[in-house]
Each structure stands twice: as C-alpha cells, then as structure tokens.
Design a protein around this motif. Structure first.
Motif, mmCIF file in Angstrom:
data_model
loop_
_atom_site.group_PDB
_atom_site.id
_atom_site.type_symbol
_atom_site.label_atom_id
_atom_site.label_comp_id
_atom_site.label_asym_id
_atom_site.label_seq_id
_atom_site.Cartn_x
_atom_site.Cartn_y
_atom_site.Cartn_z
ATOM 1 N N ASN A 1 -8.395 -27.821 -41.382
ATOM 2 C CA ASN A 1 -7.511 -28.335 -42.435
ATOM 3 C C ASN A 1 -8.048 -28.071 -43.825
ATOM 4 N N GLU A 2 -9.361 -28.200 -44.036
ATOM 5 C CA GLU A 2 -9.913 -27.918 -45.363
ATOM 6 C C GLU A 2 -9.822 -26.428 -45.678
ATOM 7 N N ARG A 3 -10.096 -25.600 -44.692
ATOM 8 C CA ARG A 3 -9.988 -24.153 -44.913
ATOM 9 C C ARG A 3 -8.549 -23.759 -45.266
ATOM 10 N N ARG A 4 -7.609 -24.323 -44.527
ATOM 11 C CA ARG A 4 -6.205 -23.965 -44.784
ATOM 12 C C ARG A 4 -5.738 -24.492 -46.134
ATOM 13 N N HIS A 5 -6.177 -25.700 -46.492
ATOM 14 C CA HIS A 5 -5.827 -26.266 -47.795
ATOM 15 C C HIS A 5 -6.284 -25.341 -48.922
ATOM 16 N N VAL A 6 -7.542 -24.922 -48.867
ATOM 17 C CA VAL A 6 -8.089 -24.097 -49.943
ATOM 18 C C VAL A 6 -7.463 -22.705 -49.947
ATOM 19 N N MET A 7 -7.265 -22.093 -48.783
ATOM 20 C CA MET A 7 -6.620 -20.784 -48.726
ATOM 21 C C MET A 7 -5.227 -20.832 -49.336
ATOM 22 N N CYS A 8 -4.429 -21.832 -48.911
ATOM 23 C CA CYS A 8 -3.063 -21.986 -49.406
ATOM 24 C C CYS A 8 -3.044 -22.137 -50.925
ATOM 25 N N GLN A 9 -3.994 -22.915 -51.452
ATOM 26 C CA GLN A 9 -4.028 -23.174 -52.891
ATOM 27 C C GLN A 9 -4.487 -21.957 -53.693
ATOM 28 N N GLU A 10 -5.545 -21.292 -53.241
ATOM 29 C CA GLU A 10 -6.098 -20.194 -54.036
ATOM 30 C C GLU A 10 -5.124 -19.026 -54.154
ATOM 31 N N ILE A 11 -4.427 -18.681 -53.057
ATOM 32 C CA ILE A 11 -3.476 -17.575 -53.189
ATOM 33 C C ILE A 11 -2.301 -17.988 -54.084
ATOM 34 N N ALA A 12 -1.916 -19.272 -54.043
ATOM 35 C CA ALA A 12 -0.778 -19.725 -54.849
ATOM 36 C C ALA A 12 -1.103 -19.769 -56.336
ATOM 37 N N ASN B 1 -9.568 -32.564 -47.241
ATOM 38 C CA ASN B 1 -9.496 -32.700 -45.783
ATOM 39 C C ASN B 1 -10.894 -32.632 -45.182
ATOM 40 N N THR B 2 -11.753 -33.550 -45.636
ATOM 41 C CA THR B 2 -13.135 -33.597 -45.175
ATOM 42 C C THR B 2 -13.470 -35.020 -44.734
ATOM 43 N N GLY B 3 -14.625 -35.182 -44.096
ATOM 44 C CA GLY B 3 -15.055 -36.509 -43.675
ATOM 45 C C GLY B 3 -14.042 -37.161 -42.761
ATOM 46 N N THR C 1 -9.455 -34.332 -39.767
ATOM 47 C CA THR C 1 -8.395 -34.051 -38.793
ATOM 48 C C THR C 1 -6.999 -34.295 -39.364
ATOM 49 N N ASN C 2 -6.935 -34.615 -40.659
ATOM 50 C CA ASN C 2 -5.664 -34.898 -41.326
ATOM 51 C C ASN C 2 -5.097 -33.596 -41.886
ATOM 52 N N SER C 3 -3.902 -33.228 -41.460
ATOM 53 C CA SER C 3 -3.300 -31.967 -41.900
ATOM 54 C C SER C 3 -2.450 -32.114 -43.158
ATOM 55 N N ASP C 4 -2.437 -33.311 -43.778
ATOM 56 C CA ASP C 4 -1.738 -33.458 -45.064
ATOM 57 C C ASP C 4 -2.324 -32.482 -46.076
ATOM 58 N N SER C 5 -1.491 -32.036 -46.986
ATOM 59 C CA SER C 5 -1.929 -31.194 -48.115
ATOM 60 C C SER C 5 -2.453 -29.829 -47.675
ATOM 61 N N THR C 6 -1.987 -29.345 -46.552
ATOM 62 C CA THR C 6 -2.404 -28.006 -46.109
ATOM 63 C C THR C 6 -1.301 -26.973 -46.270
ATOM 64 N N ARG C 7 -0.122 -27.418 -46.730
ATOM 65 C CA ARG C 7 1.025 -26.525 -46.884
ATOM 66 C C ARG C 7 1.742 -26.831 -48.200
ATOM 67 N N PRO C 8 2.557 -25.917 -48.695
ATOM 68 C CA PRO C 8 3.373 -26.225 -49.875
ATOM 69 C C PRO C 8 4.459 -27.231 -49.530
ATOM 70 N N ASN C 9 4.901 -27.988 -50.539
ATOM 71 C CA ASN C 9 6.022 -28.898 -50.332
ATOM 72 C C ASN C 9 7.208 -28.474 -51.193
ATOM 73 N N ALA C 10 8.274 -29.249 -51.166
ATOM 74 C CA ALA C 10 9.508 -28.875 -51.863
ATOM 75 C C ALA C 10 9.296 -28.703 -53.355
ATOM 76 N N HIS C 11 8.409 -29.526 -53.954
ATOM 77 C CA HIS C 11 8.177 -29.426 -55.395
ATOM 78 C C HIS C 11 7.508 -28.100 -55.770
ATOM 79 N N ASP C 12 6.702 -27.553 -54.867
ATOM 80 C CA ASP C 12 6.087 -26.252 -55.142
ATOM 81 C C ASP C 12 7.139 -25.161 -55.229
#
Length: 290
Positions: free
Chosen positions: A147-158, A182-184, A188-199
C-alpha cells in the motif's frame, strides 16, 4: 408590490445558487502551479517510460496507470496514460521530451522516499517529467509494503500531470494525492492508494482550455533530453526551496536552466527526516542511520 418583493428575494437566491454552482465546479483545488502539458485536444495520452528494475515496482506502475485511466462512474478524464519502454537509467532517470520517465533505485539514505520533476517552458507548459522511488527506504520494513509503494507511485507520476496534493496534514482524503501514510498500523490499509473523484475533477479544470501546440510525444521518444535540465544525485541540483508543508514531509524546489526553462521538483520526505525539524530544508541535514 408582490412583484417587487419577489424580485428582491429572487436576486440573492439566484446569486446563492450561482455561488453554490461555482463552488462545486472549483471544489478541487490542487493544481501544481497551473503547470500542464500543452496539447491540441482532449483526451490525450501521456507515455510513462518504464525504467523499473523489479516486477513489484512494474506491477505498481501498471496498477497506478490503470487507476488514472479509470475515472469513477459519471466522471471523465482529459488525460490517459500508456506504459512504454523506458529510455533512462534507474540512477539518473533523465527526462525525455514528451514523456514521463519512471525509475527506482537505491538512491541512498538521503531522507526522501519519492520525488517527481517536471521541466517547464513558456511559463506553464510541461515538456518532460521524471518520477523516482527510493529503494534505500522502500527496502526497510517501515516502508516496504504494497500500500505504501502504490500510494507513492500513484502520487509521483501524477505530479508530472500537473497535480498537487489534496492534503498535506497526514489525514486521508482516500486519494493518493494526500499525505496519509500506509505504514505501521496502516500498512494493511489500502486507503489513499488510488485517485478519487476530486483528482479527476482537478484534471478537467487544469485541461479545460485549449492549446495551439503540443508538448506531448506523439510516438515513443528516442533520446533523453539535455542533461542540464535534469536533477542529479546532488540535492543542490534541485535549486531553491520554494515551499514546504507544515509537517515537513513535502517540499517543492525550483531551478532555472541555461536554456531558459525551469525544473521543478516535488520531494516526499520520510517520517524520520520530517520529525527532526519540520521547518528545515532537509537537504542540509544528516540522514545517517547509524
């Protein structure tokens, strides 16, 4: 008399409705300085150069690309992504005109998890971009989870699309453009790993106007750009610190190049770097892990 009273009531009512409508249209306000790719029509496709060295990172890039290509029901996007072969090395991640190059590597214990750079001409047009993930930290148990890897990947390319953060205080907007971690306990929390409608709303605002030219590669580019627009392993190559979040986890730097362009870099700092001194420029701090 009734007509006059009605008119007096109707005017503020209409103004209120108009303001409410305007508020809804402009609700998403996380453009990165108005920077955008020039293009002659929507939708357009931005190529993401895959310079990644592990299947894990490649999977996260594929997932993030798919997420950015899949707006929620009822929404649209002006920008699609396509993964193509990379043209850089993981170490330099040199920018290539018309594309975003995506890289990972052991960049060292220098305080940053991920960074994104864009080259700007004409005041606001993105001509090329790069996104880097720092395996020196992502190989540590603190950050090494899906989840942390996906969060950062999604953000950096955007960031290379022209998007900034929805929030920088650590709260979750359930968007990868926030600074929820998405640490500690949240590993295991997948929140904030994808874009949402506001993006997607913000992307449509950024790309609502037309351009007469394009800075987007029509086909795969063939060579890296001149090296003087790229950042290097030396953090001084980022230029001048322009702004930093209150909690010290996000910084933006700007450098003016000899060709008249600018290179801007978004840096995502580790917890450790930010906690020592949130207001400090973390480039000049020691990040020794011993």
């Amino acid at each position: 008399m009734f007509v006059t009273a009605y008119k007096r009531l109707r005017l503020p009512l209409l103004v209120g409705i108009a303001l409410a409508a305007f508020s809804g249209i402009s609700q998403a306000e996380h453009s990165w300085g108005g920077y955008h790719w020039a293009r002659t029509g929507n939708p357009f496709t931005l190529k993401l150069g895959d310079n990644l060295t592990s299947l894990d990172w490649k999977n996260h890039l594929a997932a993030s690309s798919s997420d950015w290509n899949s707006p929620p029901s009822g929404a649209t996007t002006p920008l699609f992504t396509a993964i193509v072969g990379g043209l850089s090395t993981k170490r330099t991640c040199s920018m290539v005109k018309g594309t975003t190059q995506v890289c990972n590597g052991k960049y060292g214990f220098n305080g940053w998890l991920g960074l994104a750079s864009i080259n700007i001409t004409g005041g606001s047009h993105i001509t090329q971009g790069a996104a880097k993930m720092n395996d020196s930290y992502f190989n540590l148990s603190t950050y090494n989870n899906t989840n942390e890897r996906r969060h950062v990947m999604c953000q950096e390319i955007a960031h290379t699309f022209g998007l900034d953060h929805q929030s920088e205080d650590g709260s979750s907007q359930n968007s990868c453009m926030d600074y929820f971690s998405n640490t500690g306990a949240n590993a295991t929390n997948s929140d904030s790993t994808r874009p949402n409608a506001h993006d997607f709303e913000e992307l449509n605002i950024i790309y609502a106007h037309g351009d007469s030219t394009t800075t987007v590669a029509a086909s795969s580019a063939t060579a890296p750009s001149a090296s003087d627009v790229d950042i290097t392993d030396d953090p001084n190559s980022w230029g001048t610190l322009m702004r930093q979040s209150a909690n010290g986890r996000s910084s933006v730097y700007e450098r003016f190049n000899r060709d008249g362009s600018r290179t801007l870099t978004h840096v995502y700092w580790t917890f450790e770097a930010a906690s020592r001194c949130p207001s400090c420029d973390h480039r000049f701090e020691s990040h020794d892990r011993n």
